[in-house]
Design an enzyme around this catalytic site. Sequence first.
Site, short mmCIF file in Angstrom:
data_model
loop_
_atom_site.label_atom_id
_atom_site.label_comp_id
_atom_site.label_asym_id
_atom_site.label_seq_id
_atom_site.Cartn_x
_atom_site.Cartn_y
_atom_site.Cartn_z
N ARG A 106 34.74 33.24 45.11
CA ARG A 106 35.96 33.64 45.80
C ARG A 106 36.17 32.84 47.08
O ARG A 106 37.27 32.50 47.44
CB ARG A 106 35.88 35.12 46.20
CG ARG A 106 36.06 36.05 45.07
CD ARG A 106 35.57 37.42 45.43
NE ARG A 106 34.12 37.44 45.48
CZ ARG A 106 33.40 38.53 45.50
NH1 ARG A 106 33.99 39.71 45.52
NH2 ARG A 106 32.10 38.48 45.52
N HIS B 1 37.34 39.41 38.24
CA HIS B 1 36.37 39.16 37.17
C HIS B 1 37.10 38.71 35.90
O HIS B 1 36.68 37.76 35.24
CB HIS B 1 35.60 40.44 36.81
CG HIS B 1 34.68 40.96 37.89
ND1 HIS B 1 34.70 42.27 38.31
CD2 HIS B 1 33.72 40.35 38.61
CE1 HIS B 1 33.76 42.44 39.23
NE2 HIS B 1 33.17 41.29 39.45
N SER C 154 34.56 44.59 44.02
CA SER C 154 34.41 45.94 43.47
C SER C 154 34.17 46.95 44.60
O SER C 154 34.67 48.08 44.56
CB SER C 154 33.25 46.00 42.49
OG SER C 154 33.46 45.10 41.43
P1 ADP Z 1 26.98 40.97 41.60
O1 ADP Z 1 26.49 42.30 42.05
O2 ADP Z 1 26.02 40.26 40.69
O3 ADP Z 1 27.54 40.08 42.66
P2 ADP Z 1 29.70 41.51 40.85
O4 ADP Z 1 30.13 42.42 39.77
O5 ADP Z 1 30.03 41.89 42.24
O6 ADP Z 1 28.16 41.36 40.63
O7 ADP Z 1 30.22 40.05 40.57
C1 ADP Z 1 29.90 39.34 39.40
C2 ADP Z 1 30.36 37.90 39.56
O8 ADP Z 1 31.77 37.85 39.67
C3 ADP Z 1 29.82 37.19 40.79
O9 ADP Z 1 29.62 35.83 40.47
C4 ADP Z 1 30.93 37.33 41.79
O10 ADP Z 1 30.90 36.29 42.74
C5 ADP Z 1 32.13 37.20 40.87
N1 ADP Z 1 33.33 37.85 41.40
C6 ADP Z 1 33.47 39.08 41.91
N2 ADP Z 1 34.73 39.32 42.30
C7 ADP Z 1 35.41 38.19 42.02
C8 ADP Z 1 36.75 37.76 42.21
N3 ADP Z 1 37.67 38.54 42.80
N4 ADP Z 1 37.09 36.51 41.82
C9 ADP Z 1 36.15 35.70 41.27
N5 ADP Z 1 34.89 36.03 41.07
C10 ADP Z 1 34.51 37.25 41.45
#
Ligand code: ADP
Length: 164
Positions: free
Chosen positions: A96, A21, A133
Site C-alpha cells: 500500500r 486485498h 483490516s
Molecule cells: P498480514 O497480517 O499478514 O499483514 P493482512 O490480511 O493484513 O495480513 O494482509 C495480507 C496482505 O495484503 C499483506 O501483504 C498486506 O500488505 C496486503 N494488503 C492489506 N491491505 C491491502 C490493501 N488495501 N491494498 C493492498 N494490499 C493490501
Amino acid sequence: MAKKYVRAIFPGSFDPITNGHLDVINRGMKLFDELIIAVGRSPIKNQLFTPKERVEMISELIDKQKMPGVSVESFDGLTVEYAAGKEADVILRGLRSLTDVQYEFQLAMTNRAVAGIETVFIMTSEQYGFTSSTLIREIASLGGDLSNLIPKSIYERLKKRLNK
Ligand code: ADP
C-alpha cells in the site's frame, strides 16, 4: 520454451477481507496459473472472525465474482512451511505504501533466506492505499460507511458480529 506453470499463495490474516486485498487478488490472478488465498492465524493480532469464518466469507466472494484459478484455505504455523507443502512457486503480498515496504522487505528476505522462496509484490490501486483490516474493524465498530472499502456481504457479516 514451454510456459512454466506458476502456483502462488497469498498469505494474510484477512480479518476481514477488504477491497484492497481483492484488488491484489484480481491483479495476481492474471499473472499466476493458480492463486491460493491462505488465511493464517496471527498470534499477535486480535481476531474478529475465526479462520473458518474468514475462509467461508472469501469462498463466497470467489464463487460470486468468478475468479478462475483462485481458491482459499486456512493454515497453521509458518507461511514458508505451508508454501512448501503446497509446492508453491511464489508468495504474493500486497503493497500500500512505503511503510509496508519496510516490513515486507524484511519478511521477504527472511522467507527467501530460510526457504528459498521468492515473494512477488503487487501494488494496490491508489484508492485502496489506506485500507487496512484493522481500520475497517474500527470504522465498523463506530458505525461508519464502508461501502467503498469492503464488499457488501462482508459489511453485513461485520455489522452482525459487532452488534452481538
Ligand atoms: P498480514 O497480517 O499478514 O499483514 P493482512 O490480511 O493484513 O495480513 O494482509 C495480507 C496482505 O495484503 C499483506 O501483504 C498486506 O500488505 C496486503 N494488503 C492489506 N491491505 C491491502 C490493501 N488495501 N491494498 C493492498 N494490499 C493490501
